[in-house]
Design a protein around this motif. Structure first.
Motif, PDB file in Angstrom:
ATOM      1  N   GLU A 174       0.828  -1.206   0.000  1.00  0.00           N
ATOM      2  CA  GLU A 174       0.000   0.000   0.000  1.00  0.00           C
ATOM      3  C   GLU A 174       0.867   1.262   0.000  1.00  0.00           C
ATOM      4  N   ASP A 175       1.948   1.258   0.791  1.00  0.00           N
ATOM      5  CA  ASP A 175       2.869   2.398   0.812  1.00  0.00           C
ATOM      6  C   ASP A 175       3.529   2.595  -0.560  1.00  0.00           C
ATOM      7  N   GLN A 176       3.917   1.496  -1.182  1.00  0.00           N
ATOM      8  CA  GLN A 176       4.556   1.582  -2.501  1.00  0.00           C
ATOM      9  C   GLN A 176       3.593   2.169  -3.536  1.00  0.00           C
ATOM     10  N   LEU A 177       2.342   1.754  -3.485  1.00  0.00           N
ATOM     11  CA  LEU A 177       1.347   2.278  -4.427  1.00  0.00           C
ATOM     12  C   LEU A 177       1.043   3.747  -4.149  1.00  0.00           C
ATOM     13  N   GLU A 178       1.057   4.133  -2.883  1.00  0.00           N
ATOM     14  CA  GLU A 178       0.866   5.549  -2.552  1.00  0.00           C
ATOM     15  C   GLU A 178       2.041   6.390  -3.054  1.00  0.00           C
ATOM     16  N   PHE A 179       3.227   5.820  -2.992  1.00  0.00           N
ATOM     17  CA  PHE A 179       4.414   6.492  -3.545  1.00  0.00           C
ATOM     18  C   PHE A 179       4.247   6.700  -5.057  1.00  0.00           C
ATOM     19  N   ILE A 180       3.777   5.673  -5.751  1.00  0.00           N
ATOM     20  CA  ILE A 180       3.546   5.773  -7.197  1.00  0.00           C
ATOM     21  C   ILE A 180       2.558   6.895  -7.506  1.00  0.00           C
ATOM     22  N   ILE A 181       1.487   6.958  -6.730  1.00  0.00           N
ATOM     23  CA  ILE A 181       0.475   8.005  -6.941  1.00  0.00           C
ATOM     24  C   ILE A 181       1.080   9.393  -6.687  1.00  0.00           C
ATOM     25  N   GLU A 182       1.919   9.499  -5.659  1.00  0.00           N
ATOM     26  CA  GLU A 182       2.557  10.784  -5.342  1.00  0.00           C
ATOM     27  C   GLU A 182       3.492  11.239  -6.458  1.00  0.00           C
ATOM     28  N   ILE A 183       4.329  10.322  -6.958  1.00  0.00           N
ATOM     29  CA  ILE A 183       5.317  10.758  -7.952  1.00  0.00           C
ATOM     30  C   ILE A 183       4.682  10.996  -9.325  1.00  0.00           C
ATOM     31  N   ASP A 184       3.426  10.607  -9.501  1.00  0.00           N
ATOM     32  CA  ASP A 184       2.712  10.935 -10.733  1.00  0.00           C
ATOM     33  C   ASP A 184       2.628  12.453 -10.918  1.00  0.00           C
ATOM     34  N   LYS A 185       2.799  13.186  -9.813  1.00  0.00           N
ATOM     35  CA  LYS A 185       2.761  14.653  -9.871  1.00  0.00           C
ATOM     36  C   LYS A 185       3.906  15.225 -10.706  1.00  0.00           C
ATOM     37  N   ALA A 186       4.935  14.415 -10.950  1.00  0.00           N
ATOM     38  CA  ALA A 186       6.046  14.874 -11.793  1.00  0.00           C
ATOM     39  C   ALA A 186       5.565  15.216 -13.201  1.00  0.00           C
ATOM     40  N   LYS A 187       4.436  14.638 -13.586  1.00  0.00           N
ATOM     41  CA  LYS A 187       3.878  14.936 -14.914  1.00  0.00           C
ATOM     42  C   LYS A 187       3.361  16.368 -14.991  1.00  0.00           C
ATOM     43  N   ASN A 188       3.194  17.013 -13.850  1.00  0.00           N
ATOM     44  CA  ASN A 188       2.701  18.394 -13.815  1.00  0.00           C
ATOM     45  C   ASN A 188       3.817  19.432 -13.667  1.00  0.00           C
ATOM     46  N   ILE A 189       5.054  18.972 -13.500  1.00  0.00           N
ATOM     47  CA  ILE A 189       6.180  19.894 -13.337  1.00  0.00           C
ATOM     48  C   ILE A 189       6.741  20.224 -14.719  1.00  0.00           C
ATOM     49  N   LEU A 190       6.490  21.432 -15.169  1.00  0.00           N
ATOM     50  CA  LEU A 190       6.944  21.835 -16.495  1.00  0.00           C
ATOM     51  C   LEU A 190       8.371  22.368 -16.440  1.00  0.00           C
ATOM     52  N   ARG A 191       9.144  21.981 -17.436  1.00  0.00           N
ATOM     53  CA  ARG A 191      10.525  22.427 -17.572  1.00  0.00           C
ATOM     54  C   ARG A 191      10.583  23.689 -18.447  1.00  0.00           C
ATOM     55  N   LYS A 192      11.773  24.223 -18.616  1.00  0.00           N
ATOM     56  CA  LYS A 192      11.926  25.460 -19.404  1.00  0.00           C
ATOM     57  C   LYS A 192      12.117  25.180 -20.894  1.00  0.00           C
ATOM     58  N   THR A 193      12.313  23.916 -21.248  1.00  0.00           N
ATOM     59  CA  THR A 193      12.529  23.566 -22.651  1.00  0.00           C
ATOM     60  C   THR A 193      11.278  22.931 -23.236  1.00  0.00           C
ATOM     61  N   LYS A 194      11.147  23.056 -24.555  1.00  0.00           N
ATOM     62  CA  LYS A 194       9.996  22.501 -25.253  1.00  0.00           C
ATOM     63  C   LYS A 194      10.315  21.112 -25.806  1.00  0.00           C
ATOM     64  N   LEU A 195       9.267  20.339 -26.068  1.00  0.00           N
ATOM     65  CA  LEU A 195       9.428  19.056 -26.733  1.00  0.00           C
ATOM     66  C   LEU A 195      10.117  19.265 -28.075  1.00  0.00           C
ATOM     67  N   PHE A 196      10.647  18.199 -28.650  1.00  0.00           N
ATOM     68  CA  PHE A 196      11.354  18.325 -29.920  1.00  0.00           C
ATOM     69  C   PHE A 196      10.462  18.897 -31.023  1.00  0.00           C
ATOM     70  N   ASP A 197       9.169  18.628 -30.951  1.00  0.00           N
ATOM     71  CA  ASP A 197       8.278  19.169 -31.989  1.00  0.00           C
ATOM     72  C   ASP A 197       7.861  20.617 -31.693  1.00  0.00           C
ATOM     73  N   GLY A 198       8.311  21.163 -30.562  1.00  0.00           N
ATOM     74  CA  GLY A 198       8.023  22.553 -30.218  1.00  0.00           C
ATOM     75  C   GLY A 198       6.591  22.827 -29.819  1.00  0.00           C
ATOM     76  N   ASN A 199       5.798  21.770 -29.683  1.00  0.00           N
ATOM     77  CA  ASN A 199       4.363  21.889 -29.434  1.00  0.00           C
ATOM     78  C   ASN A 199       4.037  22.496 -28.069  1.00  0.00           C
ATOM     79  N   ARG A 200       4.830  22.126 -27.037  1.00  0.00           N
ATOM     80  CA  ARG A 200       4.572  22.587 -25.672  1.00  0.00           C
ATOM     81  C   ARG A 200       5.823  22.345 -24.844  1.00  0.00           C
ATOM     82  N   PHE A 201       5.787  22.812 -23.594  1.00  0.00           N
ATOM     83  CA  PHE A 201       6.906  22.568 -22.683  1.00  0.00           C
ATOM     84  C   PHE A 201       6.890  21.114 -22.218  1.00  0.00           C
ATOM     85  N   GLU A 202       8.070  20.582 -22.030  1.00  0.00           N
ATOM     86  CA  GLU A 202       8.237  19.208 -21.549  1.00  0.00           C
ATOM     87  C   GLU A 202       7.987  19.163 -20.047  1.00  0.00           C
ATOM     88  N   ASN A 203       7.461  18.045 -19.552  1.00  0.00           N
ATOM     89  CA  ASN A 203       7.347  17.883 -18.104  1.00  0.00           C
ATOM     90  C   ASN A 203       8.452  16.962 -17.593  1.00  0.00           C
TER      91      ASN A 203
END
Length: 201
Positions: A13-42
Motif C-alpha cells: 500500500e505504501d509503494q502504491l501511494e508512492f507511485i500516486i505521489e510521484i505521478d505529480k512529476a507529470k505536472n512539473i513543467l521544464r523550461k525547454t519545449k518538446l522536440f516538436d516545439g508543441n509545448r513545454f516538456e514535463n
C-alpha cells in the motif's frame, strides 16, 4: 493521510501511494519545449527520454557502467521537483535549491519503508554528487537532452532567457566527464547553433 487502508499489505500500500505521489512529476513543467516545439516538456517526459538515451548511447561512455543503476538515477533524479519545483540550469541564485531538494527527497522517498527510502535517497545523492561512473554517465543525458531540444527549436529557451554560448559551455561541461565523444558532438552542435543564430557568443 493514507489513501489505502485495507489491512492487506502495508508495504504494498505504501509503494502504491508512492507511485500516486510521484505521478505529480507529470505536472512539473521544464523550461525547454518538446522536440516538436508543441509545448513545454514535463519532468516525467524528460526522465523517460534520457533513460532511453542512456540505454541507446551507452557505448559512448568513458568507462564501464552499471546501466541499470544509471537508469534508476535518471528515473529518480527530478522527483524532488514535485516539492522544490523545476530549477533552471542557468538560474544564478541556487543557494537554497539543494536544501529544498534534500527536504523533498526526505518527504517523498519517506513514503516508502526504510529499506527502499534509504536506497532511493542514496541513489539520488549519488547523482547529485556526480562522482561515480554511473552518476557521471547519467549527467551526460540530463544535460544533453535540453541542448538538443534548444537546437531543434531554434534556440527557443536560450533566446528567451538570454543564454550565451559561454554560459552553455560552463554549465554543461559535466558531459565530458561521462562521455568525451558526446561532449565533442555537443561542442560541434553549439558551434552550429551559433552559426544558425540560435545562440550568441
Amino acid at each position: 493521510m493514507k489513501i489505502f487502508d485495507m489491512n492487506f499489505n502495508r508495504r504494498l500500500e505504501d509503494q502504491l501511494e508512492f507511485i500516486i505521489e510521484i505521478d505529480k512529476a507529470k505536472n512539473i513543467l521544464r523550461k525547454t519545449k518538446l522536440f516538436d516545439g508543441n509545448r513545454f516538456e514535463n519532468d516525467a517526459e524528460h526522465s523517460w527520454t534520457i533513460c532511453i538515451m542512456a540505454l541507446l548511447l551507452r557505448e559512448y561512455s568513458n568507462f564501464s557502467v552499471n546501466i541499470e543503476k544509471v537508469i534508476i538515477m535518471l528515473l529518480l533524479h527530478d522527483i524532488v521537483e514535485i516539492d522544490a519545483g523545476d530549477t533552471f540550469l542557468y538560474f544564478k541564485d541556487k543557494d537554497n535549491v539543494h536544501d529544498k531538494e534534500r527536504k523533498a527527497a526526505e518527504r517523498i522517498f519517506g513514503l516508502l519503508e526504510n529499506d527502499q527510502k534509504e536506497y532511493f535517497i542514496n541513489i539520488w545523492n549519488e547523482f547529485e554528487e556526480k562522482e561515480t561512473n554511473e552518476a557521471k554517465f547519467a549527467v551526460v543525458f540530463d544535460r544533453l537532452e535540453p541542448m538538443l531540444q534548444n537546437y531543434i527549436n531554434e534556440g527557443y529557451t536560450w533566446k528567451k532567457h538570454n543564454i550565451t554560448y559561454d554560459m552553455v559551455i560552463e554549465n554543461n561541461q559535466h558531459i565530458k566527464n561521462g562521455s568525451k565523444e558526446i561532449w565533442e558532438f555537443a561542442l560541434k552542435l553549439l558551434d552550429k547553433a551559433v552559426e544558425k543564430g540560435y545562440l550568441t557568443k
